[in-house]
Design a protein around this motif. Structure first.
Motif, PDB file in Angstrom:
ATOM      1  N   ALA A  29      80.207  70.019 106.629  1.00  0.00           N
ATOM      2  CA  ALA A  29      80.605  68.974 107.581  1.00  0.00           C
ATOM      3  C   ALA A  29      79.965  69.219 108.940  1.00  0.00           C
ATOM      4  O   ALA A  29      79.555  68.287 109.622  1.00  0.00           O
ATOM      5  CB  ALA A  29      82.124  68.924 107.709  1.00  0.00           C
ATOM      6  N   SER A  49      79.497  57.534 111.271  1.00  0.00           N
ATOM      7  CA  SER A  49      80.685  58.007 110.569  1.00  0.00           C
ATOM      8  C   SER A  49      80.309  59.075 109.540  1.00  0.00           C
ATOM      9  O   SER A  49      79.323  58.936 108.832  1.00  0.00           O
ATOM     10  CB  SER A  49      81.333  56.807 109.877  1.00  0.00           C
ATOM     11  OG  SER A  49      82.513  57.212 109.258  1.00  0.00           O
ATOM     12  N   CYS A  51      79.416  62.203 110.224  1.00  0.00           N
ATOM     13  CA  CYS A  51      78.390  63.150 110.647  1.00  0.00           C
ATOM     14  C   CYS A  51      78.982  64.464 111.147  1.00  0.00           C
ATOM     15  O   CYS A  51      78.255  65.386 111.492  1.00  0.00           O
ATOM     16  CB  CYS A  51      77.510  62.546 111.731  1.00  0.00           C
ATOM     17  SG  CYS A  51      78.329  62.417 113.322  1.00  0.00           S
ATOM     18  N   GLY A  52      80.307  64.567 111.196  1.00  0.00           N
ATOM     19  CA  GLY A  52      80.921  65.843 111.560  1.00  0.00           C
ATOM     20  C   GLY A  52      81.508  65.909 112.961  1.00  0.00           C
ATOM     21  O   GLY A  52      81.899  66.976 113.428  1.00  0.00           O
TER      22      GLY A  52
HETATM   23  N1  LIG Z   1      89.657  67.876 105.133  1.00  0.00           N
HETATM   24  C1  LIG Z   1      88.480  67.587 104.567  1.00  0.00           C
HETATM   25  N2  LIG Z   1      88.225  67.890 103.273  1.00  0.00           N
HETATM   26  C2  LIG Z   1      87.036  67.613 102.706  1.00  0.00           C
HETATM   27  N3  LIG Z   1      86.027  67.021 103.341  1.00  0.00           N
HETATM   28  C3  LIG Z   1      86.192  66.690 104.633  1.00  0.00           C
HETATM   29  C4  LIG Z   1      87.422  66.946 105.312  1.00  0.00           C
HETATM   30  N4  LIG Z   1      87.308  66.513 106.595  1.00  0.00           N
HETATM   31  C5  LIG Z   1      86.063  66.002 106.697  1.00  0.00           C
HETATM   32  N5  LIG Z   1      85.392  66.112 105.529  1.00  0.00           N
HETATM   33  C6  LIG Z   1      83.993  65.688 105.280  1.00  0.00           C
HETATM   34  O1  LIG Z   1      83.191  66.242 106.278  1.00  0.00           O
HETATM   35  C7  LIG Z   1      82.241  65.302 106.747  1.00  0.00           C
HETATM   36  C8  LIG Z   1      82.405  65.096 108.232  1.00  0.00           C
HETATM   37  O2  LIG Z   1      83.619  64.415 108.476  1.00  0.00           O
HETATM   38  P1  LIG Z   1      84.128  64.061 109.943  1.00  0.00           P
HETATM   39  O3  LIG Z   1      84.051  65.256 110.799  1.00  0.00           O
HETATM   40  O4  LIG Z   1      85.453  63.424 109.807  1.00  0.00           O
HETATM   41  O5  LIG Z   1      83.048  62.998 110.400  1.00  0.00           O
HETATM   42  P2  LIG Z   1      83.088  61.942 111.604  1.00  0.00           P
HETATM   43  O6  LIG Z   1      84.268  62.230 112.470  1.00  0.00           O
HETATM   44  O7  LIG Z   1      81.804  62.142 112.312  1.00  0.00           O
HETATM   45  O8  LIG Z   1      83.168  60.602 110.974  1.00  0.00           O
HETATM   46  C9  LIG Z   1      82.437  64.057 105.915  1.00  0.00           C
HETATM   47  O9  LIG Z   1      81.522  64.086 104.863  1.00  0.00           O
HETATM   48  C10 LIG Z   1      83.842  64.186 105.415  1.00  0.00           C
HETATM   49  O10 LIG Z   1      83.973  63.542 104.182  1.00  0.00           O
END
Ligand SMILES: Nc1ncnc2c1ncn2[C@@H]1O[C@H](COP(=O)(O)OP(=O)(O)O)[C@@H](O)[C@H]1O
Ligand SMILES: [Mg+2]
Lengths: 380, 274
Positions: A29, A49, A51-52
């Motif tokens: 992530a 969306s 991207c971490g």
């Molecule tokens: N708790 C979690 N378990 C598994 N995958 C996660 C979790 N949180 C985020 N991800 C994955 O990590 C990546 C980054 O997510 P996120 O940080 O929420 O992105 P953003 O806020 O930029 O949209 C995505 O591919 C998401 O699916």
């Protein structure tokens, strides 16, 4: 390189992320993110969306533990500290207000947990509600508030604790456009007023450009570029940033001839143009970014007078869209290259099918860094 | 796309309800019958209700029933709430199976539950019927109902609320006390009411656990029916129906009260990634 003493003027950064990485199973992530953020900065994490961004913010807040890497706040290592042991507060994307408490109960929650006595908590709650224009709303229940008001309660609830750093995860994402614009300005005003470092997550480039002192553009968990808004816009270092910040025409090509301060590029479509550059090698494949508003468009006959460029591309208008303050043309060069052109609405107008001449100043055709070698594909 | 319900459908629904409630209505009506035995309407009277107060056997049974219900409600609510919260929060290998297991006590024939509890208590502890034993039995079958109610609510809560509490300086315990518990309260109260209703009217399971001096109201009613249904039985039954109905009503009301909202009001715009 040993430096015997730290220079006096140099202060420790408010936030330092070193090689921060977070994996969820197979998903990376956040991938090796390193950043320093200065005191009082309005710093944005910007990217599409997934991207971490949120994950980075959650590690800063202590809700997710990094797989590896280090987080320091004013030089103190907080990487593994729980959320209640960090001088940091967060405004959640869903606001996460407490529905069983009224507005004052929500705002005073942090103060009460930290042992501030009732009288002082009440006073500080009143002051902060004043600051977010919610004075008199103390006894309201959360579900009696509009989305914008809830957003401000969430902000007040975090700010009242006077954290070193405020984290905001798309705090305006659930609001309609008009309200969002207003709150952007208000949020910036509050930030300058309280002088707290803001780390702001958004996928909206316009929002980031409006509010931020500096922005980190993220993609696939990696930081693509960090810089001031105008840096990112005028000097993107790769095609992702060039395309994500504003919109641009990405053109693949090969350096054909080199002059002292410029080079002639043969685009993949066969068209030729001039770019301002030093140190290009003939035969080098490159990628160019040309902003739609940097492209001059004129009638095919009057081309010599109008555009400033030394060279021009003959093209044909395919589509016209009136955007209110400007006119957007989709054009195709004789070589088959599709381009977007943004022209002022006061210039001469063209209709679809018209033959036109396109030109841009060599300085406006930006050669992009890292990906230059990899790009083969044509941007049409 | 809402259509008016067809006449047939309403008629059918009315019939079903009549089928469900006609016996109860008849029972309540005959509790006001001015006659000792027969099911023939002889005129209206309220005499049977005050007469209940003279019936010591019945009053003792009411008292025992209420004590059992109190123990069952406290025990089942405590254990069931924790279980429900745990099931909503913890993801472990086989957690799906454990969730399904929770439904088992609800669908197992009562007679099986009754016998198994009897065997369990008598073989392992040598108990042979007491109020405590009844209360324990009630706790075991009420836990499922409470746990399912609480789990549903806990699963629907936005986890960011608890993170926000931690973020604002609350410890793990403080977060539970000041945020989680208040948010679960409606479901816990609903579960408790459900447990009360179930405990008060249970006959089959209870009858296997009852000993001398631990006759609950349903048992007392059942045994006195052997000597014929008297209007007094109708009267006490009507009171039980009213009581249980009230408990169910409260349970439904507080359960339906999802707080101002269990989910964030405005944040329906979830990020595309999640
Ligand atoms: N708790 C979690 N378990 C598994 N995958 C996660 C979790 N949180 C985020 N991800 C994955 O990590 C990546 C980054 O997510 P996120 O940080 O929420 O992105 P953003 O806020 O930029 O949209 C995505 O591919 C998401 O699916
Ligand atoms: Mg996010």
């Amino acid at each position: 390189m040993s430096v015997p003493f730290e220079s006096h003027g140099e202060s420790v950064p408010e936030i330092r992320l070193s090689n921060l990485t977070k994996r969820f199973g197979d998903v990376v992530a956040v991938d090796d993110v390193s950043l320093t953020i200065g005191s009082g900065e309005f710093f944005s994490l910007l990217g599409p969306s997934g991207c971490g961004k949120t994950t980075t913010l959650r590690m800063l807040g202590g809700f997710d533990l990094p797989t590896s890497g280090r987080i320091e706040l004013r030089g103190r290592d907080v990487t593994r500290d729980p959320p209640d042991k960090r001088p940091v507060n967060m405004v959640f994307q869903s606001y996460a207000l407490f529905p069983h408490l009224d507005v004052a109960g929500n705002v005073a929650f942090g103060l009460r947990r930290r042992g501030v006595d009732r009288r002082e908590a009440q006073q500080r709650t009143g002051e902060i509600l004043d600051k977010v224009h919610l004075a008199g709303y103390e006894r309201r229940r959360i579900h009696e508030l509009s989305g914008g008001q809830q957003q401000r309660v969430a902000l007040a609830r975090a700010l009242v604790n006077e954290p070193q750093v405020l984290l905001l995860d798309e705090p305006l994402g659930a609001l309609d456009l008009k309200l969002r614009k207003r709150l952007q300005i208000e949020l910036k005003r509050i930030q300058m007023d309280v002088g707290i470092t803001f780390v702001y997550v958004t996928h909206d480039q316009e929002e980031a450009l409006t509010m931020s002192d500096r922005i980190a553009v993220m993609h696939h968990g990696r930081i693509q570029q960090v810089g001031r808004p105008d840096d990112l816009y005028d000097r993107p270092t790769n095609s992702f940033v060039a395309d994500f910040i504003g919109s641009t025409n990405l053109l693949g090509g090969t350096i054909e001839a080199v002059e002292p301060t410029s080079a002639i590029v043969r685009l993949n479509s066969g068209d030729r143009c001039v770019v301002a550059t030093t140190g290009a090698r003939p035969g080098q494949t490159i990628q160019l970014s040309v902003r739609p508003e940097s492209i001059g468009i004129s009638g095919a006959n009057g081309r010599a007078a109008d555009p400033p460029g030394p060279d021009y591309l003959p093209a044909q208008v395919e589509q016209v869209a009136y955007l209110g303050s400007a006119v957007q043309y989709l054009v195709r060069t004789h070589g088959g290259l599709g381009l977007t052109v943004l022209a002022g609405k006061n210039g001469s107008r063209f209709a679809s099918g018209d033959a036109v001449a396109l030109a841009w100043s060599p300085a406006d055709a930006l050669i992009l860094g890292d990906r230059a070698e990899a790009v083969v594909e044509e941007a049409s | 796309m809402t259509e008016r319900p067809s006449r047939w459908l309403s008629g059918f629904a009315a019939l079903t309800y009549a089928f469900l409630f006609a016996p109860i209505v008849i029972l309540v009506i005959f509790s006001f019958n001015d006659s000792r035995r027969v099911f023939i309407w002889q005129g209206f009277t309220l005499d049977w209700y005050p007469a209940l107060l003279q019936n010591d056997r019945l009053l003792d049974a009411v008292w025992i029933t209420l004590q059992v219900a109190a123990l069952a409600v406290v025990g089942a609510t405590l254990l069931g709430s924790l279980l429900g919260l745990g099931l909503a929060r913890l993801r472990f290998r086989g957690s799906g199976g454990v969730q399904t297991l929770l439904l088992l006590p609800m669908v197992t024939p009562e007679i099986v539950v009754g016998i198994s509890l009897l065997v369990f208590f008598s073989q392992l502890f040598g108990w042979n019927g007491s109020m405590g034993q009844i209360a324990l039995a009630h706790i075991t079958f009420c836990i499922s109902y409470v746990a399912i109610t609480v789990r549903a609510r806990a699963a629907s809560l936005d986890p960011a609320r608890e993170e926000a509490a931690r973020d604002l300086g609350a410890s793990a315990v403080g977060t539970f006390r000041h945020v989680t518990l208040p948010l679960l309260a409606p479901a816990i109260a609903a579960g408790a009411m459900l447990a009360f209703a179930l405990s008060v009217d249970d006959l089959i399971i209870t009858s296997f656990q009852a000993g001398v001096g631990s006759t609950t109201l349903p048992i007392a009613i059942y045994s006195s029916i052997k000597f014929g249904v008297t209007p007094q039985i109708n009267a006490i039954s009507s009171i039980v129906i009213a009581l249980v109905g009230l408990a169910l009503l409260i349970s439904w009301r507080v359960g339906a009260f999802r707080g101002p909202s269990a989910r964030p009001v405005d944040a329906d715009a979830e990020e595309g990634s999640a």
